[in-house]
Design an enzyme around this catalytic site. Sequence first.
Site, PDB file in Angstrom:
ATOM      1  N   ALA A   1      -9.958  34.421  24.505  1.00  0.00           N
ATOM      2  CA  ALA A   1      -9.009  33.857  24.702  1.00  0.00           C
ATOM      3  C   ALA A   1      -8.924  32.393  25.278  1.00  0.00           C
ATOM      4  CB  ALA A   1      -7.836  34.618  25.004  1.00  0.00           C
TER       5      ALA A   1
ATOM      6  N   GLY B   1     -11.727  38.697  23.956  1.00  0.00           N
ATOM      7  CA  GLY B   1     -11.367  38.696  22.291  1.00  0.00           C
ATOM      8  C   GLY B   1     -12.423  38.209  21.550  1.00  0.00           C
TER       9      GLY B   1
ATOM     10  N   GLU C   1     -13.908  41.843  20.963  1.00  0.00           N
ATOM     11  CA  GLU C   1     -13.055  42.554  20.312  1.00  0.00           C
ATOM     12  C   GLU C   1     -12.835  42.172  18.731  1.00  0.00           C
ATOM     13  OE1 GLU C   1      -9.538  43.631  23.339  1.00  0.00           O
ATOM     14  OE2 GLU C   1      -9.739  41.505  23.137  1.00  0.00           O
TER      15      GLU C   1
ATOM     16  N   GLU D   1     -11.369  40.942  31.110  1.00  0.00           N
ATOM     17  CA  GLU D   1     -10.011  40.794  31.424  1.00  0.00           C
ATOM     18  C   GLU D   1      -9.565  41.230  32.451  1.00  0.00           C
ATOM     19  OE1 GLU D   1     -10.496  40.871  26.802  1.00  0.00           O
ATOM     20  OE2 GLU D   1     -11.300  41.666  28.566  1.00  0.00           O
TER      21      GLU D   1
END
Length: 264
Positions: free
Chosen positions: A72, A115, A118, A138
Amino acid sequence: METTSETITTSISATGTGAIGTITINRPEVRNALSKTVLAEIGAVLDSWEDDPAVGAIVFTGAGEKAFVAGADISQLAGYDLAYGLAAHMQKLYDRIEDYPKPTIAAINGVAMGGGLELAMSCDIRIAADGARMGLPEATLGVLPGAGGTQRLTRLVGTGRAVEMILTSRVLTAAEAERYGLVTAVVHREELEATAAATAATILSKGPLAVRLGKIVIRQGAETDQKTGLLLERLAQTLLYTTEDKAEGAAAFLAKRTPEFAGR
């Protein structure tokens, strides 16, 4: 044909069995970090390609030599609040990729963190360059993998390894990721694009209805008990038995020729 927008580049390339759409996250200056704009632009492309017969499969990759997607955009993450978390924009986009009617492949050309990993896990197939690194760091930021990471990683590598990776923020090498079952293949960086394209072309040579139903049965079967999964499998197979593609596949096999599937 290549199109460049603010944060992504898209292209469509023909193969002998169909066309492959490629989505390249194009922010190499920030290691292709995922901003709100990136997510919106990916969603718009998925909208335009979903019912486009010219696109049979989709490959996701990152621009530059260093990163697939580093995660992110932390400059935006700092402003995320309760309302943004509940909106779950990234999680919803990745759910859509996982459920997308066309096969998806992640060509992991470099770092895939948070992310970015992911995103790769929401794809049907993951192929990594030998120098790639991946993890879910994270917890280092005081949050958790909130775009499917806690669930998809567990299903791919098992609970024990998922817990260890998420709680320690451990980063895997490409070889470790392959050994864990997180990626399906590791290739030299210069071979990655061709390998992803060849994999997509192989899938596109198969019966399109079989591919689509196969995705549905595998994904939904994984979320239920085995007897229910077997029922889904039986119903899907029964449906395929009624199709023109099944008749063509059998006829082509017996005639020792390449089938010409019509998706009917």
